[in-house]
Scaffold this motif. Structure first.
Motif: not given
Length: 334
Positions: A37, A39-41, A43, A47-48, A50
């Motif tokens: 993780v 970054r934060i989405s 939207e 958490p985003v 990868e």
């Protein structure tokens, strides 16, 4: 804690190789998505992940069978999968691990149970479950009994592994216990809430603290309450031994003759408790079936749990690590 001699451990671990255990219960596919993780989405405040890798493993009763195999014993896995891609993956995993698939029944009316765990930086982020909790039908119950009876003369033990996913139902529970007791086979149980008090007259009943609190409707947060709860369960279940697992507080063993023994945890660090209960029931069952007494068996199960919680994800116990832990701790060196 019991002190093992090297000779005693060598003898017990050698006996593991002669033990055959039927594992009957809810079979699952454990999926893992590993990533990081950074970054934060934009939207939503989530958490985003990868993704860096994916993996699939035998879960549920399959993890119990994996533990039995890793101890050097022979598992006979008996369970139900759906007629779907996930069921095919489970069959492939079993064949790859060298398991006999003759105990696996395909039920076209239900999906294969799948638990997907998303892990980032060695921490669980989320778990996604796909399952049906509907009870299996009568014909599948009868097929499970047939498989057990076909193998009963080669079995040293039976484990009933209940995750409340529909395979372990009331009539089947009673029939399996009757079969084990009739043929003098060790029978152990890892229960869940729904059928908790159906498992009467077994060799070892292994609930965890939360399960006991749920069924009794009370907190067991002191030693006195633990002992009181254990005695209530012994009386109601008529089991030979009750092993109450208590997380960081270790385990408490109750015997039908009234003895109570506390076994402190041997976990040196805790990374992930997933699958620890599977390891405990596997180890205590294999040890009992190998000629260990109940104190020796519970002690080995305690060491085994301490080993697997040091790993992230559901992993079977390593036999060599278990031997080393029991030996070194007996010498005061672990």
């Amino acid at each position: 804690m019991i002190k093992f001699t090297e000779e005693r451990l060598l003898n017990l671990f050698k006996n593991f190789e002669n033990v055959k255990v039927a594992v009957i219960g809810d079979l699952m596919l454990d999926r893992y998505i590993w990533g990081s993780v950074n970054r934060i989405s934009p939207e939503a405040p989530v958490p985003v992940i990868e993704v860096e890798g994916e993996d699939s493993k035998l879960g549920g009763a399959g993890n119990v069978a994996n533990n039995i195999k890793s101890l050097g014993a022979f598992p006979l896995l008996i369970g139900v999968v759906g007629d779907d891609r996930e069921g095919e993956i489970l069959f492939d995993l079993m064949k790859r691990e060298g398991f006999n698939t003759g105990g696996i029944i395909v039920d076209r009316s239900r999906p294969t149970t799948v638990k997907t765990r998303v892990i980032a930086h060695n921490q669980h982020v989320v778990r996604i479950d796909r399952e049906s909790r509907e009870p299996i039908n009568y014909s599948i119950q009868e097929r499970i009994k047939e498989i057990v009876l076909q193998n009963i003369h080669q079995l040293n033990a039976i484990i009933i592994e209940d995750y409340n996913k529909g395979v372990i139902v009331r009539n089947l529970i009673h029939d399996l216990i009757d079969i084990a007791n009739k043929y003098g086979v060790v029978i152990t149980v890892d229960p869940k809430f729904d059928n908790f008090f159906e498992f009467k007259n077994v060799t070892v009943f292994k609930p965890n603290r939360k399960e006991v609190e749920d069924v009794l409707g009370r907190k067991i947060d002191t030693e006195e309450k633990v002992i009181e709860a254990g005695k209530i369960l012994l009386e109601r279940l008529k089991c030979e031994y009750l092993l109450l697992t208590r997380g960081e507080k270790g385990m408490t063993l109750f015997t039908k003759n009234g003895d109570v023994k506390h076994i402190p945890t041997k976990a040196r660090k805790v990374a992930d408790v997933s699958g620890a209960g599977d390891t405990v029931i596997s180890t205590i069952t294999v040890a009992l079936a190998s000629g260990a007494d109940i104190i020796e068996s519970a002690s080995l199960a305690n060491y085994a749990a301490g080993i697997v919680v040091e790993e992230v994800g559901v992993v079977p116990v390593d036999k060599e690590k278990l031997f080393k832990a029991a030996l070194l701790d007996s010498k005061g060196e672990w």
